[in-house]
Enzyme design. Sequence first.
Site, PDB file in Angstrom:
ATOM      1  N   SER A  62       1.630  -1.829  -6.512  1.00 22.29           N
ATOM      2  CA  SER A  62       0.706  -1.547  -5.414  1.00 22.29           C
ATOM      3  C   SER A  62       0.193  -0.128  -5.575  1.00 22.29           C
ATOM      4  O   SER A  62      -0.318   0.212  -6.644  1.00 22.29           O
ATOM      5  CB  SER A  62       1.434  -1.785  -4.085  1.00 22.29           C
ATOM      6  OG  SER A  62       0.550  -1.728  -3.006  1.00 22.29           O
ATOM      7  N   HIS A 105      -1.945  -4.990  -5.822  1.00 22.65           N
ATOM      8  CA  HIS A 105      -2.687  -5.002  -4.552  1.00 22.65           C
ATOM      9  C   HIS A 105      -3.990  -4.232  -4.723  1.00 22.65           C
ATOM     10  O   HIS A 105      -3.991  -3.107  -5.202  1.00 22.65           O
ATOM     11  CB  HIS A 105      -1.857  -4.346  -3.439  1.00 22.65           C
ATOM     12  CG  HIS A 105      -0.625  -5.121  -3.088  1.00 22.65           C
ATOM     13  ND1 HIS A 105       0.478  -4.542  -2.514  1.00 22.65           N
ATOM     14  CD2 HIS A 105      -0.326  -6.439  -3.223  1.00 22.65           C
ATOM     15  CE1 HIS A 105       1.407  -5.467  -2.304  1.00 22.65           C
ATOM     16  NE2 HIS A 105       0.946  -6.628  -2.734  1.00 22.65           N
ATOM     17  N   ASP A 157       6.378  -5.812  -0.187  1.00 24.11           N
ATOM     18  CA  ASP A 157       6.050  -7.059  -0.888  1.00 24.11           C
ATOM     19  C   ASP A 157       6.847  -7.117  -2.189  1.00 24.11           C
ATOM     20  O   ASP A 157       7.045  -6.109  -2.859  1.00 24.11           O
ATOM     21  CB  ASP A 157       4.537  -7.080  -1.178  1.00 24.11           C
ATOM     22  CG  ASP A 157       4.038  -8.465  -1.571  1.00 24.11           C
ATOM     23  OD1 ASP A 157       4.760  -9.451  -1.323  1.00 24.11           O
ATOM     24  OD2 ASP A 157       2.923  -8.539  -2.119  1.00 24.11           O
TER      25      ASP A 157
END
Lengths: 189, 283
Positions: free
Chosen positions: A12, A39, A132
């Site tokens: 991310s 992401h 996540d």
Amino acid sequence: MKAYDAIVIGSSAGGMYALKNLIQGLKPGFRIPLIIVQHLSPHSDNYLAHFLDQLGILRVKEADERESIKPGHAYIAPPNFHLLIENDHTFSLTVEEKVNYARPSIDVLFETAAGVFRDRLIGIILTGANHDGANGIKSIRSFGGFTIAQNPATAESDIMPKAAIATGKIDKIWDINEISGFLNSLSNT
Amino acid sequence: MNTSENQDIDDSILQLELELLLEALVRQYGYDFRNYNKAHVKRRLLYRMQQLGLKSLSELQHHILHQSSTLAMILKDLSINVTEMYRDPSFYLSLRKEVIPLLRTYPYLRIWHAGCATGEEVYSFAILLKEEGLYDRSQIYATDFNTEVLDTAKKGIYPVSKIKEYTFNYQAAGGKNSFSDYYTARYDAARFDPELRKNIVFASHNLVTDSVFAETHLIICRNVLIYFDRSLQNKVLNLFNDSLIMGGFLGLGSKENIMFSTVQDQFLILNPNEKLFRKKIMK
């Protein structure tokens, strides 16, 4: 040495350079396919795939629906779609709800990959500022796969690797160059 | 933790339970998910099983067959109900610039939004038609197999929290006015102008099991085919082909294509990036 069929990677915040360093550390001709969720903003284009492809180590592309997973390739989840793995080693894309506020979600990729590749899967969590991927790591380990977290001390953002480590299901905590070195030792080039 | 051998047995049982559950859904209720992508269906069903505190898909199947409330939940889980207004603004911009000028030549337009879910994209396109002066000669069919999401679509009321993003999308899609002209905000709900609904018919239609119902000039079906396996994709694309006039248009989602399908030769590519196609005019 144990054989692996696929490597799933979640990253991310700060992920673009972590991915670049990881892929640059791989030997040319690296065989095991990489499947990556980074992401991104839903409005971003396929710049990341292009950027990593230009490194010239692996053929890097956005995953297409129904596409077969091939050796020597790295696949990036397209922005605003979840990426899932089917039993016949092809990709599915969905637009269902965000998971952990993310679409694509690392958990969705990891959990579906775990059920397909079982103990022949490696899961890697890199830098990121959310949680996540932690559930996905648990899934991979429950099927006997191997799990790695980037060393939080050298990650640009340490929250995501720390959340993965907190599951108690991470096999190795490594710096990026150590991760690349380990992967090189597995791939029969 | 399971040994690998136990896991093999668990896996094959899970696979069997999944197939039986899908068989039960089609045989008892006529909803056919057998040709949906398995990873998605399995993930959604296992999630529902856990939420209900059940131990197996067989147990879930029992609930589906004996409790209508569980069936409704499952249909919601398996239907594709995540959408937004002007999702992928560049698609709508391209519709406006490349398709509208050609649609303008017809005296009367029939437009089909297939798999419209909660209707955000239907209202998006209705607004576009209005701004282009074509709304009054258009008939819009908006269909979905899930009547619950259709009810939401009919109301045309969406959370105010989404409006900022929708306004951004509207502008990026080439919107000509102020987006706020089209809705009234009250508390946390934005209600879209009922006038937009005048020429829209919301109706239940299942792409998997139902057939052609109108001859249309444009079909918009976005992010539905990605859930289907190749055989079902072909079936639905053939249905679209049969539902379009010669020279009619088809707009798909950004990751969908007619390439490699059985209707590939029937269409011209109008815009490869926005997945806009035009049915060939065969003499």
